[in-house]
Design an enzyme around this catalytic site. Sequence first.
Site, mmCIF file in Angstrom:
data_model
loop_
_atom_site.group_PDB
_atom_site.id
_atom_site.type_symbol
_atom_site.label_atom_id
_atom_site.label_comp_id
_atom_site.label_asym_id
_atom_site.label_seq_id
_atom_site.Cartn_x
_atom_site.Cartn_y
_atom_site.Cartn_z
ATOM 1 N N LYS A 211 39.584 -38.126 28.120
ATOM 2 C CA LYS A 211 40.940 -38.207 26.745
ATOM 3 C C LYS A 211 41.136 -36.492 27.468
ATOM 4 O O LYS A 211 42.411 -35.841 27.416
ATOM 5 C CB LYS A 211 40.172 -38.214 25.838
ATOM 6 C CG LYS A 211 40.670 -38.214 24.961
ATOM 7 C CD LYS A 211 40.361 -38.750 23.469
ATOM 8 C CE LYS A 211 39.067 -37.810 22.753
ATOM 9 N NZ LYS A 211 38.870 -38.463 21.659
ATOM 10 N N TYR B 4 35.431 -28.300 20.696
ATOM 11 C CA TYR B 4 35.248 -30.029 21.174
ATOM 12 C C TYR B 4 37.104 -29.795 22.601
ATOM 13 O O TYR B 4 37.884 -29.128 21.962
ATOM 14 C CB TYR B 4 36.315 -30.532 20.351
ATOM 15 C CG TYR B 4 34.863 -31.661 19.407
ATOM 16 C CD1 TYR B 4 33.660 -30.976 19.714
ATOM 17 C CD2 TYR B 4 35.527 -32.497 18.096
ATOM 18 C CE1 TYR B 4 32.875 -31.092 18.692
ATOM 19 C CE2 TYR B 4 34.001 -32.430 17.285
ATOM 20 C CZ TYR B 4 33.164 -32.036 17.229
ATOM 21 O OH TYR B 4 32.238 -32.347 16.462
ATOM 22 N N ASN C 95 42.426 -39.071 19.670
ATOM 23 C CA ASN C 95 41.877 -40.081 19.338
ATOM 24 C C ASN C 95 42.378 -41.086 20.511
ATOM 25 O O ASN C 95 42.286 -42.127 21.392
ATOM 26 C CB ASN C 95 41.091 -40.708 18.451
ATOM 27 C CG ASN C 95 40.115 -39.961 18.229
ATOM 28 O OD1 ASN C 95 38.864 -39.190 18.771
ATOM 29 N ND2 ASN C 95 40.280 -39.654 16.764
ATOM 30 N N ASN D 181 34.153 -31.563 7.985
ATOM 31 C CA ASN D 181 33.597 -31.001 9.368
ATOM 32 C C ASN D 181 34.680 -31.210 10.380
ATOM 33 O O ASN D 181 35.318 -31.895 10.979
ATOM 34 C CB ASN D 181 32.255 -31.347 9.950
ATOM 35 C CG ASN D 181 31.538 -30.883 11.035
ATOM 36 O OD1 ASN D 181 31.669 -29.878 11.928
ATOM 37 N ND2 ASN D 181 30.665 -31.724 12.398
ATOM 38 N N SER E 105 87.702 -29.066 52.115
ATOM 39 C CA SER E 105 86.967 -30.156 51.930
ATOM 40 C C SER E 105 86.784 -31.581 52.888
ATOM 41 O O SER E 105 86.852 -31.856 54.282
ATOM 42 C CB SER E 105 87.997 -30.979 51.102
ATOM 43 O OG SER E 105 88.173 -30.111 50.308
ATOM 44 N N ALA F 201 89.857 -28.431 56.578
ATOM 45 C CA ALA F 201 89.584 -29.826 55.742
ATOM 46 C C ALA F 201 89.175 -30.694 56.719
ATOM 47 O O ALA F 201 89.853 -31.127 57.697
ATOM 48 C CB ALA F 201 90.723 -29.972 55.064
ATOM 49 N N ASN G 1 84.049 -20.101 49.882
ATOM 50 C CA ASN G 1 84.892 -20.689 49.455
ATOM 51 C C ASN G 1 83.823 -21.842 50.093
ATOM 52 O O ASN G 1 85.098 -22.265 50.772
ATOM 53 C CB ASN G 1 85.791 -20.619 48.908
ATOM 54 C CG ASN G 1 86.431 -22.044 47.644
ATOM 55 O OD1 ASN G 1 86.290 -22.877 47.982
ATOM 56 N ND2 ASN G 1 86.709 -21.298 47.252
ATOM 57 N N ASN H 285 71.644 -29.879 57.555
ATOM 58 C CA ASN H 285 70.702 -28.767 57.764
ATOM 59 C C ASN H 285 69.111 -29.686 58.340
ATOM 60 O O ASN H 285 68.167 -28.729 59.004
ATOM 61 C CB ASN H 285 69.604 -28.549 56.609
ATOM 62 C CG ASN H 285 69.262 -29.299 55.590
ATOM 63 O OD1 ASN H 285 69.780 -30.320 55.870
ATOM 64 N ND2 ASN H 285 68.226 -28.956 55.046
ATOM 65 N N ARG I 232 39.888 -45.632 22.989
ATOM 66 C CA ARG I 232 41.655 -45.943 21.603
ATOM 67 C C ARG I 232 42.713 -44.799 22.705
ATOM 68 O O ARG I 232 44.130 -45.073 22.391
ATOM 69 C CB ARG I 232 41.411 -45.098 20.593
ATOM 70 C CG ARG I 232 40.301 -46.407 20.099
ATOM 71 C CD ARG I 232 40.765 -45.809 18.541
ATOM 72 N NE ARG I 232 39.540 -44.947 17.958
ATOM 73 C CZ ARG I 232 39.258 -44.047 17.363
ATOM 74 N NH1 ARG I 232 40.258 -43.455 15.997
ATOM 75 N NH2 ARG I 232 39.362 -42.460 17.287
HETATM 76 C C1 UD1 Z 1 32.107 -35.544 14.914
HETATM 77 C C2 UD1 Z 1 31.209 -35.333 13.880
HETATM 78 C C3 UD1 Z 1 31.724 -35.066 12.526
HETATM 79 C C4 UD1 Z 1 33.274 -34.159 12.569
HETATM 80 C C5 UD1 Z 1 34.450 -34.694 13.934
HETATM 81 C C6 UD1 Z 1 35.479 -34.284 13.605
HETATM 82 C C7 UD1 Z 1 29.056 -35.336 14.354
HETATM 83 C C8 UD1 Z 1 28.215 -36.158 14.940
HETATM 84 N N1 UD1 Z 1 29.966 -35.776 13.985
HETATM 85 O O1 UD1 Z 1 32.496 -36.615 14.751
HETATM 86 O O2 UD1 Z 1 31.217 -34.510 11.576
HETATM 87 O O3 UD1 Z 1 34.146 -34.368 11.637
HETATM 88 O O4 UD1 Z 1 33.520 -34.753 14.649
HETATM 89 O O5 UD1 Z 1 36.208 -34.575 14.514
HETATM 90 O O6 UD1 Z 1 29.004 -34.455 15.495
HETATM 91 N N2 UD1 Z 1 31.234 -36.216 22.723
HETATM 92 C C9 UD1 Z 1 30.444 -35.588 23.807
HETATM 93 N N3 UD1 Z 1 29.438 -36.939 23.976
HETATM 94 C C10 UD1 Z 1 28.702 -37.542 23.546
HETATM 95 C C11 UD1 Z 1 29.454 -37.467 21.807
HETATM 96 C C12 UD1 Z 1 30.603 -36.898 21.804
HETATM 97 O O7 UD1 Z 1 30.814 -35.189 24.316
HETATM 98 O O8 UD1 Z 1 27.389 -38.401 23.387
HETATM 99 C C13 UD1 Z 1 32.382 -35.115 22.463
HETATM 100 C C14 UD1 Z 1 33.707 -36.490 22.664
HETATM 101 O O9 UD1 Z 1 34.726 -36.442 23.804
HETATM 102 C C15 UD1 Z 1 34.753 -35.609 21.526
HETATM 103 C C16 UD1 Z 1 33.233 -34.801 20.347
HETATM 104 O O10 UD1 Z 1 32.835 -34.806 21.269
HETATM 105 O O11 UD1 Z 1 34.925 -33.692 22.459
HETATM 106 C C17 UD1 Z 1 33.535 -35.699 18.974
HETATM 107 O O12 UD1 Z 1 32.699 -36.742 19.445
HETATM 108 P P1 UD1 Z 1 33.076 -37.600 18.416
HETATM 109 O O13 UD1 Z 1 32.665 -38.495 18.766
HETATM 110 O O14 UD1 Z 1 34.755 -37.582 18.647
HETATM 111 O O15 UD1 Z 1 32.723 -37.502 17.034
HETATM 112 P P2 UD1 Z 1 33.032 -37.477 15.054
HETATM 113 O O16 UD1 Z 1 32.381 -38.922 15.131
HETATM 114 O O17 UD1 Z 1 34.607 -38.257 15.267
#
Ligand code: UD1
Length: 458
Positions: free
Chosen positions: A22, A104, A230, A171, A408, A426, A380, A389, A15
């Site tokens: 990202k 993250y 995102n 979470n 000038s 000048a 000046n 240069n 997105r």
């Molecule tokens: C996740 C949590 C959710 C929480 C939310 C907060 C899980 C299952 N869910 O959801 O409870 O409220 O984050 O933002 O954990 N990533 C990887 N590999 C993967 C999947 C994800 O590296 O296979 C990384 C993504 O790049 C990102 C982070 O993990 O930085 C979170 O992934 P994302 O898909 O945004 O998780 P959510 O579904 O939003």
Amino acid sequence: MNLDIVILAAGKGTRMNSNLPKVLHRIGGDSMLGHVLSAASQLQAAKTHIVVGYGADEIRENFADRADLQWAMQEQQLGTGHAVMQAMPGVDVSDSDKKILVLYGDVPLINFDTLSKLVQQSETNTLSILTLVTDRPTGLGRIVRDDGGKILAIVEEKDASEEQKQIKEINTGIMVISAPKLNFWLDALCNDNAQGEYYLTDVVAMAAADADCALAAMVINDENEVQGVNDKAQLAMLERHYQMNKADQLLEAGVLLCDPSRIDIRGELTTGSDVEIDINALFEGKVTLGNGVKVGANVCIKDSTIADNAHILPGSIIEGADIGERASVGPYARIRPGTVLKQDTKIGNFVETKNAIIGKGSKASHLAYIGDAELGENVNIGAGTIFCNYDGVSKHKTLIGNNVFIGSNSVLVAPVKLADNAFVAAGSSVNSDVPADTLAVGRAKQRNISGWKRPTKK
Ligand code: UD1
Ligand code: MG
């Protein structure tokens, strides 16, 4: 504390509508992953693992100077639990005291104090989760507790019942888990859920079911600190939040900001007392402003030091420069790398300098190019003076003594030396050295032709 950090950064970030991975998108001049690493580094963990997938090489290149980082590859993004699994081979799970902090890469504003508290709290717990109570929980994992407030599980939005969707405690994704326990639980994860993913969050129910495990949540107040990015709108929102924080810190330190919502800091800005900054100023890299410095509207300053009581007038651009006490720059001056302005100098409008040392009290008030030069005191430089240069192949230097006057519209063809008290008429083209106390007239002698008639149309 025996801590490893695992940063999840494998997602493509569809997105964002961008080819850039990202976590390399920037906030306040640094990548989101860079911000996370800055906060994480202060924890002094034993190892920091970064799980990468989309754009892995590009991400690694950006942190090539960080030999301490451990990179784990997640070829396919099968969920947050699967992502953490990829880092586990690098974690010493035989160490029963080892804890893992999961972060993250796209939650850039998390700060060290919060992490440090969470890590501290985790010392007496098997699993500590950072949670947030919010009126906008949609899309996020909900913290399910029993009537006594004991954490039972995290349920993802797509798997939640209508009743669970009403829960406002979410979470943040950030948690600290005992490494040997996590290793064991990850083995038991399955992807039998609405998204067909291996959820890291499923380990919470496993921990809750284990009588030997203690679970705790730390509730955070600042929503922005745990806000994930995102899309570009969220990136822009966090950028503004970050900049407002920076502005607040400056105000607190006593800096006068004409409008705290119109200043941008992409790096580290250090300020003395009684500094005034007008609207739309941009600071990049390391910038120091001394006491009583005034920065006008629409000024950009990068990697430079501005000494006490210097004034930078509107529209000026300064990079890699050292601006002396009481110097005046602009309006509309371009000060390029290697410029040193000594005290009481004046660089006026439409003057460009590069690799130039301008001695105490010297002035170039209008329309000039000063490159690869050393000027003494009280020189000046007249309007329209150009320091030539560059001969098309190499750069050459111009050396100017004290009290020199350049009339000038003169050109000084380097390499050339003008000794103390030299005076250039000048419109001169100066291509040989001028001795001290000497007038140089480097132009064709004027001829007046009397009785001359203008051409007329036939
Ligand atoms: C996740 C949590 C959710 C929480 C939310 C907060 C899980 C299952 N869910 O959801 O409870 O409220 O984050 O933002 O954990 N990533 C990887 N590999 C993967 C999947 C994800 O590296 O296979 C990384 C993504 O790049 C990102 C982070 O993990 O930085 C979170 O992934 P994302 O898909 O945004 O998780 P959510 O579904 O939003
Ligand atoms: Mg997601």
